[in-house]
Scaffold this motif. Sequence first.
Motif, PDB file in Angstrom:
ATOM      1  N   ILE A 157       0.832  -1.348   0.152  1.00  0.00           N
ATOM      2  CA  ILE A 157       0.129   0.076   0.137  1.00  0.00           C
ATOM      3  C   ILE A 157       1.055   1.382  -0.067  1.00  0.00           C
ATOM      4  O   ILE A 157       0.653   2.193  -0.657  1.00  0.00           O
ATOM      5  N   GLY A 158       2.007   1.204   0.905  1.00  0.00           N
ATOM      6  CA  GLY A 158       2.718   2.402   0.944  1.00  0.00           C
ATOM      7  C   GLY A 158       3.854   2.708  -0.192  1.00  0.00           C
ATOM      8  O   GLY A 158       4.161   3.645  -0.557  1.00  0.00           O
ATOM      9  N   THR A 159       4.129   1.464  -0.773  1.00  0.00           N
ATOM     10  CA  THR A 159       5.091   1.261  -1.775  1.00  0.00           C
ATOM     11  C   THR A 159       4.603   1.653  -3.224  1.00  0.00           C
ATOM     12  O   THR A 159       4.979   2.280  -4.159  1.00  0.00           O
ATOM     13  N   VAL A 160       3.277   0.954  -3.481  1.00  0.00           N
ATOM     14  CA  VAL A 160       2.970   0.967  -4.867  1.00  0.00           C
ATOM     15  C   VAL A 160       1.503   1.566  -5.010  1.00  0.00           C
ATOM     16  O   VAL A 160       1.189   2.395  -5.757  1.00  0.00           O
ATOM     17  N   LYS A 206       2.167   6.358   6.559  1.00  0.00           N
ATOM     18  CA  LYS A 206       2.429   4.940   6.118  1.00  0.00           C
ATOM     19  C   LYS A 206       3.259   4.158   7.493  1.00  0.00           C
ATOM     20  O   LYS A 206       4.001   4.583   8.072  1.00  0.00           O
ATOM     21  N   LEU A 207       2.614   3.211   7.799  1.00  0.00           N
ATOM     22  CA  LEU A 207       3.039   2.359   8.816  1.00  0.00           C
ATOM     23  C   LEU A 207       3.703   0.836   8.402  1.00  0.00           C
ATOM     24  O   LEU A 207       2.978   0.548   7.342  1.00  0.00           O
ATOM     25  N   PRO A 246       6.972  -6.333  -4.149  1.00  0.00           N
ATOM     26  CA  PRO A 246       7.136  -6.979  -3.129  1.00  0.00           C
ATOM     27  C   PRO A 246       6.992  -6.258  -1.438  1.00  0.00           C
ATOM     28  O   PRO A 246       6.936  -5.073  -1.617  1.00  0.00           O
ATOM     29  N   LEU A 247       6.773  -7.359  -0.541  1.00  0.00           N
ATOM     30  CA  LEU A 247       6.477  -6.619   0.464  1.00  0.00           C
ATOM     31  C   LEU A 247       7.899  -6.087   1.054  1.00  0.00           C
ATOM     32  O   LEU A 247       8.919  -6.815   1.102  1.00  0.00           O
ATOM     33  N   ARG A 248       7.705  -4.642   1.582  1.00  0.00           N
ATOM     34  CA  ARG A 248       8.786  -4.053   1.979  1.00  0.00           C
ATOM     35  C   ARG A 248       8.306  -2.853   2.439  1.00  0.00           C
ATOM     36  O   ARG A 248       7.417  -2.210   2.055  1.00  0.00           O
ATOM     37  N   PRO A 249       9.064  -2.335   3.505  1.00  0.00           N
ATOM     38  CA  PRO A 249       8.685  -0.952   4.253  1.00  0.00           C
ATOM     39  C   PRO A 249       8.754   0.152   3.039  1.00  0.00           C
ATOM     40  O   PRO A 249      10.035   0.212   2.452  1.00  0.00           O
ATOM     41  N   ALA A 250       8.084   1.028   2.830  1.00  0.00           N
ATOM     42  CA  ALA A 250       8.152   2.170   2.254  1.00  0.00           C
ATOM     43  C   ALA A 250       9.310   3.002   3.002  1.00  0.00           C
ATOM     44  O   ALA A 250       9.528   3.041   4.137  1.00  0.00           O
ATOM     45  N   GLU A 251      10.067   3.767   2.300  1.00  0.00           N
ATOM     46  CA  GLU A 251      11.396   4.692   2.674  1.00  0.00           C
ATOM     47  C   GLU A 251      10.797   5.452   3.863  1.00  0.00           C
ATOM     48  O   GLU A 251      11.429   5.593   5.072  1.00  0.00           O
ATOM     49  N   ASP A 252       9.517   6.193   3.608  1.00  0.00           N
ATOM     50  CA  ASP A 252       9.079   6.969   4.675  1.00  0.00           C
ATOM     51  C   ASP A 252       8.043   6.319   5.819  1.00  0.00           C
ATOM     52  O   ASP A 252       7.478   7.063   6.490  1.00  0.00           O
ATOM     53  N   ALA A 253       8.154   5.124   5.776  1.00  0.00           N
ATOM     54  CA  ALA A 253       7.245   4.201   6.521  1.00  0.00           C
ATOM     55  C   ALA A 253       7.831   4.482   8.085  1.00  0.00           C
ATOM     56  O   ALA A 253       8.955   4.314   8.535  1.00  0.00           O
ATOM     57  N   VAL A 254       6.703   4.512   9.053  1.00  0.00           N
ATOM     58  CA  VAL A 254       7.086   4.081  10.400  1.00  0.00           C
ATOM     59  C   VAL A 254       7.029   2.780  10.914  1.00  0.00           C
ATOM     60  O   VAL A 254       5.778   2.255  10.514  1.00  0.00           O
ATOM     61  N   THR A 255       7.863   2.200  11.343  1.00  0.00           N
ATOM     62  CA  THR A 255       8.038   0.778  11.558  1.00  0.00           C
ATOM     63  C   THR A 255       7.563   0.340  13.037  1.00  0.00           C
ATOM     64  O   THR A 255       7.899   0.995  13.994  1.00  0.00           O
ATOM     65  N   ILE A 256       6.459  -0.353  13.089  1.00  0.00           N
ATOM     66  CA  ILE A 256       5.873  -1.013  14.459  1.00  0.00           C
ATOM     67  C   ILE A 256       6.162  -2.451  14.835  1.00  0.00           C
ATOM     68  O   ILE A 256       5.565  -2.962  14.011  1.00  0.00           O
TER      69      ILE A 256
END
Length: 205
Positions: A112-115, A123-124, A171-181
């Motif tokens: 969702i946050g990447t594509v 973005k989380l 592919p599943l990966r965090p967007a560069e500006d995502a906050v990881t929980i």
Amino acid sequence: MMAPFTVAIDGPAAAGKGTISKAVAAHFDLAHLDTGLLYRAVGARMLQGEEPIAAAQSLVAGDLENPDLRTADVAQAASKVAVIPEVRAALLDFQRAFARRSGGAVLDGRDIGTVICPQAEVKLFVTASAEVRAQRRLAELGERGFQTDFDAVLADVKARDDRDMNRADAPLRPAEDAVTIDTSDLSIKDAVACAVRVVAAARDT
Ligand code: DC
């Protein structure tokens, strides 16, 4: 009319995305779309003998009501159809339109946050160790009356991670500006509180 406000929540299976997404949507009065259900609906139709691209192109709202969408077989089928670029393309417009609806929306999935919504206001990336996720899935399956063992569930989780993270398209990966929980050591309440704080900060800016 309220300006679009999109919360993109990505992460691997059983990390707590669904729970967090529903809670964030309820807290901020936003619409919610579990995008995994779209892939599950295509996977379910493939298991019934349909060709996955044709199934994705002819998906209707009723397909999302199928009571079998939450089974482990459909989950594996979903991650198999999700590697097909034409399947992903067929589901793209619906997800983008949902994301930009007036009143705001929370979408959870893998890309969702990447594509789907690289312009999302928040973005989380919700994650947890494979072992913790397998343990949670085992407990959930037990509650629903399915008997299985930890090793089988862990193998299932890892197989799905591998397909979701290593496919060529989205592919599943965090967007560069995502906050990881990382929810491995968090209670549901604390994980939700953390997500609500991040969204509230973006709402205020
Ligand atoms: O979130 P879930 O477990 O219901 O998703 C099922 C499968 O669908 C998942 O293994 C990969 C795929 N999926 C995807 O590729 N992209 C999304 N945005 C959501 C799900």
